[in-house]
Enzyme design. Structure first.
Site, mmCIF file in Angstrom:
data_model
loop_
_atom_site.group_PDB
_atom_site.id
_atom_site.type_symbol
_atom_site.label_atom_id
_atom_site.label_comp_id
_atom_site.label_asym_id
_atom_site.label_seq_id
_atom_site.Cartn_x
_atom_site.Cartn_y
_atom_site.Cartn_z
ATOM 1 C CG ASN A 153 -0.274 -0.181 2.520
ATOM 2 O OD1 ASN A 153 0.749 -0.833 2.611
ATOM 3 N ND2 ASN A 153 -0.820 0.438 3.559
ATOM 4 C CD GLU A 251 4.254 -1.357 13.103
ATOM 5 O OE1 GLU A 251 5.011 -1.216 14.062
ATOM 6 O OE2 GLU A 251 3.129 -0.839 13.024
ATOM 7 C CB CYS A 285 -2.505 -0.230 8.424
ATOM 8 S SG CYS A 285 -1.032 0.736 8.683
ATOM 9 C CD GLU A 465 9.315 -2.132 12.185
ATOM 10 O OE1 GLU A 465 8.990 -3.279 11.899
ATOM 11 O OE2 GLU A 465 9.967 -1.402 11.444
HETATM 12 O O1 TXE Z 1 -0.710 -8.446 2.449
HETATM 13 P P1 TXE Z 1 0.166 -9.620 3.012
HETATM 14 P P2 TXE Z 1 -1.800 -8.588 1.365
HETATM 15 C C1 TXE Z 1 -4.009 -5.894 5.083
HETATM 16 C C2 TXE Z 1 -5.159 -5.579 4.175
HETATM 17 C C3 TXE Z 1 -5.005 -6.547 3.079
HETATM 18 C C4 TXE Z 1 -4.506 -7.760 3.838
HETATM 19 C C5 TXE Z 1 -3.766 -8.706 2.977
HETATM 20 O O2 TXE Z 1 -6.375 -5.878 4.846
HETATM 21 O O3 TXE Z 1 -6.235 -6.861 2.450
HETATM 22 O O4 TXE Z 1 -3.618 -7.227 4.793
HETATM 23 O O5 TXE Z 1 -2.950 -7.907 2.133
HETATM 24 C C6 TXE Z 1 4.507 -11.055 2.292
HETATM 25 N N1 TXE Z 1 5.754 -15.247 5.025
HETATM 26 N N2 TXE Z 1 -2.864 -5.058 4.882
HETATM 27 O O6 TXE Z 1 -2.165 -10.005 1.075
HETATM 28 O O7 TXE Z 1 -0.199 -10.954 2.504
HETATM 29 C C7 TXE Z 1 3.922 -10.531 1.008
HETATM 30 O O8 TXE Z 1 4.616 -11.040 -0.117
HETATM 31 C C8 TXE Z 1 6.426 -14.097 4.835
HETATM 32 C C9 TXE Z 1 -2.534 -4.128 5.930
HETATM 33 O O9 TXE Z 1 -1.340 -7.796 0.219
HETATM 34 O O10 TXE Z 1 0.179 -9.425 4.453
HETATM 35 C C10 TXE Z 1 4.119 -9.037 1.181
HETATM 36 O O11 TXE Z 1 5.436 -8.670 0.861
HETATM 37 N N3 TXE Z 1 5.971 -13.072 4.069
HETATM 38 C C11 TXE Z 1 -1.082 -3.761 5.857
HETATM 39 C C12 TXE Z 1 3.872 -8.846 2.670
HETATM 40 O O12 TXE Z 1 4.053 -10.127 3.261
HETATM 41 C C13 TXE Z 1 4.765 -13.216 3.490
HETATM 42 C C14 TXE Z 1 -0.677 -3.376 4.471
HETATM 43 C C15 TXE Z 1 2.454 -8.362 2.983
HETATM 44 O O13 TXE Z 1 1.592 -9.254 2.361
HETATM 45 C C16 TXE Z 1 3.990 -14.388 3.632
HETATM 46 C C17 TXE Z 1 -1.035 -4.407 3.533
HETATM 47 C C18 TXE Z 1 4.536 -15.433 4.442
HETATM 48 N N4 TXE Z 1 3.866 -16.582 4.629
HETATM 49 C C19 TXE Z 1 -2.136 -5.222 3.753
HETATM 50 N N5 TXE Z 1 2.836 -14.232 2.908
HETATM 51 C C20 TXE Z 1 -0.691 -2.615 6.775
HETATM 52 N N6 TXE Z 1 -0.652 -2.885 8.065
HETATM 53 O O14 TXE Z 1 -0.391 -1.542 6.298
HETATM 54 C C21 TXE Z 1 2.895 -12.998 2.361
HETATM 55 N N7 TXE Z 1 4.049 -12.380 2.687
#
Ligand code: TXE
Length: 484
Positions: A153, A251, A285, A465
């Protein structure tokens, strides 16, 4: 737009092909079409990055802080020099308005490097005299290789928020940006090379979370993990790290309350609430997606909030006048649509938006667009009010007392951030003390000072962090006790 770039990994100061030779299409959200390709790496690429990071650690961790600071300041300066190119890349990659990338994402990335480059020059250490027995001092040392995993994001903003403190204190790093938005991380590597960051200090390995992300959290030589992403994924990261006793910062998601009391400056509350509801298409977020308005001001607020929201220009992210761009991908767009349907099944009324807009323009006819959407009339504890949607959808609910709204705000699995709009100072302090979120903004939103603790409670994460405390997160505190 033709496929004009293959995003390779950056390991040991070189751009390299993934060992398996595979690439993923990188889709432009505004058009729904691939415009570049990104390395689809795996554990073998992480092994190469670990070897590079391990080799670089000895020199980098022993470099005087002033020398590390100089290099990070050069990186900050080059990000500022390349602001327009980075902003355009960020806008194309994420679907966010170019104007937002130019004013928020990229400047914050530069300031993240600048902040930690200077913070390491002014750290204090503690000493404690144990009567006539001993003299204790605390030695803070770099921990080794840090694994940095970031979401789609705010790609460069959140990646720089991890890279800068991690390497500023002398660690080396292996970063994995989201496979959905890899472009600015790739451009950052070119900047780091130009800034003469020593080879192996920063390594960026692209690919999916289940492949590369999981390889990072599983690697025994990557002892510190900083993750920003969804709560579901955060659990997987925590599970992977626990048996290896890694130091982890998570986070995660949020479902943030935005509380407007009748005595608030309504002009400010409405302007601030439109921004906190729909900035980055609601894909932050920290967005305030649950609005609670004191009943006596409710109708006036809703009418004026809807009027101001309906003036937001949904358009081609590259159009300077656009204020609402595209949703990051089809899966996220489908998730938004699912929750808008669910809200109506739960008794909600669509007061604004609710369905995909007419075509934006010829270029964007197949893009992932959804208008700012306002839902009223929902019960407080329905799924729509409890689950993170992460799109341009907010609910507005009236309340009758301070007690009641604090209960509403805290009735949530998340605890990341909140806003409170009131001109009653005592009430501001009282309510801020009782809301269970890591940040409480009063009469403002997204005001960020990196010297303050930042992070979530409950399902919004663990660790602080996102500011000066990152210098402690990314270092090991050792006590040296010398007998008198
Ligand atoms: O994020 P993911 P996604 C929320 C938002 C969104 C949901 C899922 O609701 O719809 O999370 O979003 C990596 N081991 N936020 O699927 O899956 C992945 O490749 C290690 C809030 O896009 O959490 C990416 O680089 N890493 C959030 C990162 O994790 C893994 C912002 C985030 O992906 C992994 C984004 C694993 N098993 C989404 N699986 C905020 N707090 O700002 C995935 N990844």
């Amino acid at each position: 737009m033709k496929i004009d770039r293959k995003i390779q990994n950056f390991i040991d100061g070189e751009f390299v092909e993934p060992v398996g030779g595979r690439y993923l299409d990188n889709i432009e959200p505004a058009t729904g079409k691939p415009y570049s390709q990104v390395a689809d790496s795996d554990a073998r690429d992480i092994d190469l990055a670990v070897a590079a990071a391990e080799k670089a650690f000895a020199d980098w961790s022993k470099k005087p802080a002033a020398e590390r600071s100089k290099i990070l300041l050069r990186i900050a300066g080059l990000i500022e020099r390349d602001l327009e190119e980075l902003a355009r890349a960020e806008s194309i990659d994420t679907g966010k308005p170019l104007s937002l990338a130019r004013t928020l994402d990229i400047p914050r990335a530069a300031s993240n490097f600048r902040f930690f480059a200077t913070a390491i020059l002014h750290t204090q250490s503690e000493a404690h005299i144990t009567d006539n027995v001993a003299f204790n001092y605390t030695l803070r040392q770099a921990r080794g290789i840090a694994g940095l995993i970031s979401p789609w994001n705010l790609p460069l903003y959140l990646l720089s928020w991890k890279i800068a403190p991690a390497i500023a204190v002398g660690n080396t790093a292996i970063a994995k940006p989201s496979e959905l938005t890899p472009m600015t991380a790739y451009l950052l590597c070119e900047i780091c090379r130009e800034a003469q960051l020593p080879n192996g200090v920063l390594n960026i390995v692209h690919g999916t979370g289940s492949n590369v992300g999981a390889a990072i959290t599983a690697h025994p030589k990557i002892g510190t993990i900083s993750f920003t992403g969804g709560t579901v994924t955060g659990k997987k990261v925590a599970e992977a790290c626990a048996p290896l006793f890694k130091k982890v910062s998570l986070e995660l998601g949020g479902k943030n309350p935005n509380i407007i009391f009748a005595d608030a400056d309504l002009d400010a509350a409405i302007a601030g609430s439109v921004r906190s509801s729909f900035a980055n298409q609601g894909q932050i977020c920290l967005c305030g997606s649950r609005l609670f308005v004191e009943r006596s001001a409710y109708k006036d607020f809703v009418d004026r909030f809807i009027e101001k929201t309906s003036s937001l220009k949904v358009g081609d992210p590259l159009d300077e006048k656009t204020e609402q761009g595209a949703i990051v991908n089809k899966a996220q767009l489908d998730k938004v649509k699912f929750y808008v349907d669910l809200a109506q099944k739960e008794g909600g009324k669509i007061a604004l938006g609710g369905s995909a807009p007419e075509s934006i323009n010829e270029r964007c006819r197949d893009g992932y667009f959804f208008p700012p959407t306002v839902i009223t009339g929902l019960p407080v504890s329905c799924r729509t009010n409890r689950e993170e949607i992460f799109g341009p959808v907010v609910t507005i609910t009236p309340f009758d007392s301070e007690e009641e709204v604090i209960e509403y705000a805290n009735d949530c699995d998340y605890g990341l951030a909140s806003s409170v709009w009131t001109q009653n100072l005592n009430r501001a302090h009282r309510v801020a003390e009782r809301i269970s979120t890591g940040t409480v903004w009063v009469n403002c939103w997204l005001v960020r000072d990196l010297r303050v603790p930042f992070g979530g409670m409950k399902a919004s994460g663990v660790g602080r962090e996102g500011g000066i405390e990152a210098l402690h997160f990314f270092t090991e505190a050792k006590n040296v006790c010398i007998a008198r």
